[in-house]
Scaffold this active site. Structure first.
Site, PDB file in Angstrom:
ATOM      1  CG  ASN A 218     -32.135 -32.721 -31.166  1.00 44.96           C
ATOM      2  OD1 ASN A 218     -32.846 -33.619 -31.569  1.00 44.96           O
ATOM      3  ND2 ASN A 218     -32.475 -31.424 -31.270  1.00 44.96           N
ATOM      4  CG  ASP A 286     -33.039 -25.644 -25.538  1.00 46.19           C
ATOM      5  OD1 ASP A 286     -34.223 -25.458 -25.885  1.00 46.19           O
ATOM      6  OD2 ASP A 286     -32.687 -26.544 -24.753  1.00 46.19           O
ATOM      7  N   PRO A 313     -35.934 -19.067 -30.532  1.00 46.75           N
ATOM      8  CG  PRO A 313     -37.230 -18.867 -32.467  1.00 46.75           C
ATOM      9  CD  PRO A 313     -35.799 -18.934 -31.987  1.00 46.75           C
ATOM     10  CG  ASP A 314     -40.220 -22.284 -25.927  1.00 48.47           C
ATOM     11  OD1 ASP A 314     -41.200 -22.833 -26.461  1.00 48.47           O
ATOM     12  OD2 ASP A 314     -39.627 -22.749 -24.938  1.00 48.47           O
ATOM     13  CB  ILE A 315     -41.958 -23.310 -31.601  1.00 44.41           C
ATOM     14  CG1 ILE A 315     -40.761 -22.898 -32.457  1.00 44.41           C
ATOM     15  CG2 ILE A 315     -43.206 -23.466 -32.463  1.00 44.41           C
ATOM     16  CD1 ILE A 315     -40.250 -23.969 -33.386  1.00 44.41           C
ATOM     17  CG  PHE A 334     -44.142 -34.152 -26.634  1.00 46.82           C
ATOM     18  CD1 PHE A 334     -45.215 -33.669 -27.374  1.00 46.82           C
ATOM     19  CD2 PHE A 334     -44.007 -35.525 -26.491  1.00 46.82           C
ATOM     20  CE1 PHE A 334     -46.127 -34.537 -27.960  1.00 46.82           C
ATOM     21  CE2 PHE A 334     -44.905 -36.400 -27.067  1.00 46.82           C
ATOM     22  CZ  PHE A 334     -45.964 -35.907 -27.805  1.00 46.82           C
ATOM     23  CE  LYS A 348     -39.913 -28.668 -19.864  1.00 45.74           C
ATOM     24  NZ  LYS A 348     -39.027 -29.645 -20.465  1.00 45.74           N
ATOM     25  CE  LYS A 352     -41.100 -25.059 -22.786  1.00 44.43           C
ATOM     26  NZ  LYS A 352     -40.198 -24.937 -23.924  1.00 44.43           N
TER      27      LYS A 352
HETATM   28  O1  C5P Z   1     -38.009 -26.444 -22.839  1.00 44.28           O
HETATM   29  P1  C5P Z   1     -38.069 -27.833 -23.347  1.00 44.28           P
HETATM   30  O2  C5P Z   1     -37.231 -28.056 -24.591  1.00 44.28           O
HETATM   31  O3  C5P Z   1     -37.821 -28.884 -22.329  1.00 44.28           O
HETATM   32  O4  C5P Z   1     -39.578 -28.023 -23.763  1.00 44.28           O
HETATM   33  C1  C5P Z   1     -40.025 -29.062 -24.567  1.00 44.28           C
HETATM   34  C2  C5P Z   1     -41.264 -28.634 -25.281  1.00 44.28           C
HETATM   35  O5  C5P Z   1     -41.120 -27.331 -25.816  1.00 44.28           O
HETATM   36  C3  C5P Z   1     -41.532 -29.512 -26.495  1.00 44.28           C
HETATM   37  O6  C5P Z   1     -42.929 -29.519 -26.701  1.00 44.28           O
HETATM   38  C4  C5P Z   1     -40.824 -28.765 -27.594  1.00 44.28           C
HETATM   39  O7  C5P Z   1     -41.368 -29.067 -28.867  1.00 44.28           O
HETATM   40  C5  C5P Z   1     -41.078 -27.331 -27.216  1.00 44.28           C
HETATM   41  N1  C5P Z   1     -40.036 -26.404 -27.630  1.00 44.28           N
HETATM   42  C6  C5P Z   1     -40.294 -25.497 -28.635  1.00 44.28           C
HETATM   43  N2  C5P Z   1     -39.339 -24.576 -28.979  1.00 44.28           N
HETATM   44  C7  C5P Z   1     -38.153 -24.563 -28.369  1.00 44.28           C
HETATM   45  C8  C5P Z   1     -37.876 -25.487 -27.335  1.00 44.28           C
HETATM   46  C9  C5P Z   1     -38.834 -26.400 -26.995  1.00 44.28           C
HETATM   47  O8  C5P Z   1     -41.383 -25.521 -29.201  1.00 44.28           O
HETATM   48  N3  C5P Z   1     -37.246 -23.677 -28.730  1.00 44.28           N
END
Ligand code: C5P
Length: 414
Positions: A218, A286, A313-315, A334, A348, A352
């Site tokens: 991206n 994603d 994975p969503d960090i 963010f 969000k 999260k």
């Molecule tokens: O879900 P979204 O991408 O909109 O969320 C953005 C936030 O989630 C940012 O802080 C981004 O660094 C974090 N994020 C993450 N891991 C992912 C997707 C998003 O830490 N896989």
């Protein structure tokens, strides 16, 4: 010896009248060799023990006494003399001088300067053990401490008068250490409010391989995340930056781990724990290709190509959901939004499980996307704060200070 520990610090040394006054000559030398500028005021009694000539030879400055004339006042009044210093040191602080300080008297140049100052004062008492233990002196000590005056010594030991006990002035090097500690603490209070805290920051995009030469990516530049890592480090935090591939240079004073994929980013974050603060500014992909090819993929004559993607994975959510000491005390995410910025970001925050969301408005009208500026709102359980449009560096600095305030409040609340 740290030759510059007191670089450019200005010390006003007030020398009281006691036998320990001779130690001030050594004290002046040690302060000056560390870079401090020293001016001295001598009381009348001090001049009976050491000469103004010895003192001025070592300070390299005129010595101020009660005998100053109008010319002195024109050159430098007593108020200016005490205000011009970063710290006042009284050594030796005799029982009489301490009593006059405690009483707020201003009957000579030394006490006038002490009463007129708005600068911190450190005193090194020196007196006979019985004078030290006398109820009047003990009362004065309590008063002076309550007035915010710091003490170094006295030490216990043989005294010039032949007795033994507390009352010996601290040695010159002990006074120097107290002066250094004073400035160290002041620097902490002034500029390093995050000292002692560890911060973890993610920044940049991730690259998800399709085959050895192709990847899904991206447009994230990493500018905002890198600036945040630099700003946290500048406020004293021990900072780890987990950075996806970007051309933004590594910030100074930060430990940087370069990664490519979301999975690598998560592993690097987990390896950096525990941390007090986690800021997820990375634009993590994603999706990744479920089974990336080991060799470069070839056109096979078909019209299209189907890639099966798997969710990464969503960090941010992973760090937010950690339990106990592993969970950073403040987790910040963010959210780049193009519409209903606050409503989407608030949503969000809940999804999260983080503590704050920095919501940036990237609607085309703002012209923000990919630029050096940012327009953000800080969303927390307390509501939304709207920040003015500013450079990413300014936003980073403001966020770091906001975090420092948060931890300061947390500390004072416990
Ligand atoms: O879900 P979204 O991408 O909109 O969320 C953005 C936030 O989630 C940012 O802080 C981004 O660094 C974090 N994020 C993450 N891991 C992912 C997707 C998003 O830490 N896989």
């Amino acid at each position: 010896m740290d030759k510059s520990s007191l670089e450019a610090k200005r010390i006003l040394l007030i020398i009281g009248g006691g036998i320990a006054a001779y130690k001030c000559l050594e004290l002046i030398r040690r302060l000056r060799e560390r870079g401090a500028g020293v001016r001295a005021i001598m009381t009348g009694a001090a001049r009976e023990f050491v000469t103004p000539l010895s003192v001025s030879s070592l300070t390299g400055e005129k010595v101020f006494t009660d005998l100053f004339d109008l010319t002195d006042e024109a050159e430098m009044g007593h108020i200016e003399l005490s205000r011009d210093a970063d710290l006042l040191v009284v050594a030796p602080a005799t029982a009489d001088l301490m009593a006059r300080m405690a009483g707020g008297l201003a009957n000579d140049l030394a006490t006038t300067a002490l009463l007129a100052t708005d600068k911190p004062v450190l005193i090194a008492p020196a007196m006979n053990v019985r004078m030290w233990e006398h109820a009047a002196t003990q009362r004065n000590i309590t008063t002076l401490k309550r007035d915010g005056i710091s003490f170094v010594g006295p030490n216990e030991g043989d005294m010039a008068c032949g007795e033994f006990g507390p009352g010996r002035m601290a040695e010159p090097m002990e006074i120097v250490a107290a002066v250094e500690a004073h400035f160290g603490e002041a620097a902490f209070a002034a500029g390093q409010p995050l000292k002692g805290l560890k911060a973890l920051v993610t920044s940049g995009p991730t690259h998800e391989p399709i085959d050895p030469v192709r990847y899904i990516a991206n447009r994230s530049s990493g500018k905002q995340g890198h600036a945040i890592a630099a700003a946290l480090a500048a406020l004293g935090a021990e900072t780890v930056l987990v950075a996806g591939p970007s051309t933004t240079p590594d910030p100074a004073g930060v430990s940087v781990h370069h990664v490519e994929t979301a999975n690598e980013m998560l592993a690097a974050c987990e390896a950096a724990l525990p941390a007090d603060i986690a800021i997820c500014a990375a634009a993590v992909a994603d999706w990744r290709v479920e089974a990336s090819a080991d060799q470069k993929m070839k056109k096979n004559g078909e019209d299209g190509l189907h890639l099966k993607l798997k969710q990464n994975p969503d960090i941010l959510a992973t760090l937010s959901s950690l339990k106990g000491k592993k969970r950073p005390r403040l987790v910040v995410g963010f959210a780049a939004e193009t519409e209903k910025v606050i409503a989407h970001a608030t949503d969000k925050l809940k999804r999260k499980g983080c503590d704050w969301i920095v919501a940036n408005d990237v609607s085309p009208a703002t012209g923000i996307m990919g630029g050096d500026d940012n327009l953000v709102h800080i969303i927390s359980a307390q509501g939304a704060e709207d920040w003015p449009r500013a450079s990413k560096r300014e936003v980073a600095g403001r966020l770091a200070h906001r975090i420092a305030d948060h931890f300061k409040k947390g500390k004072s609340a416990t």
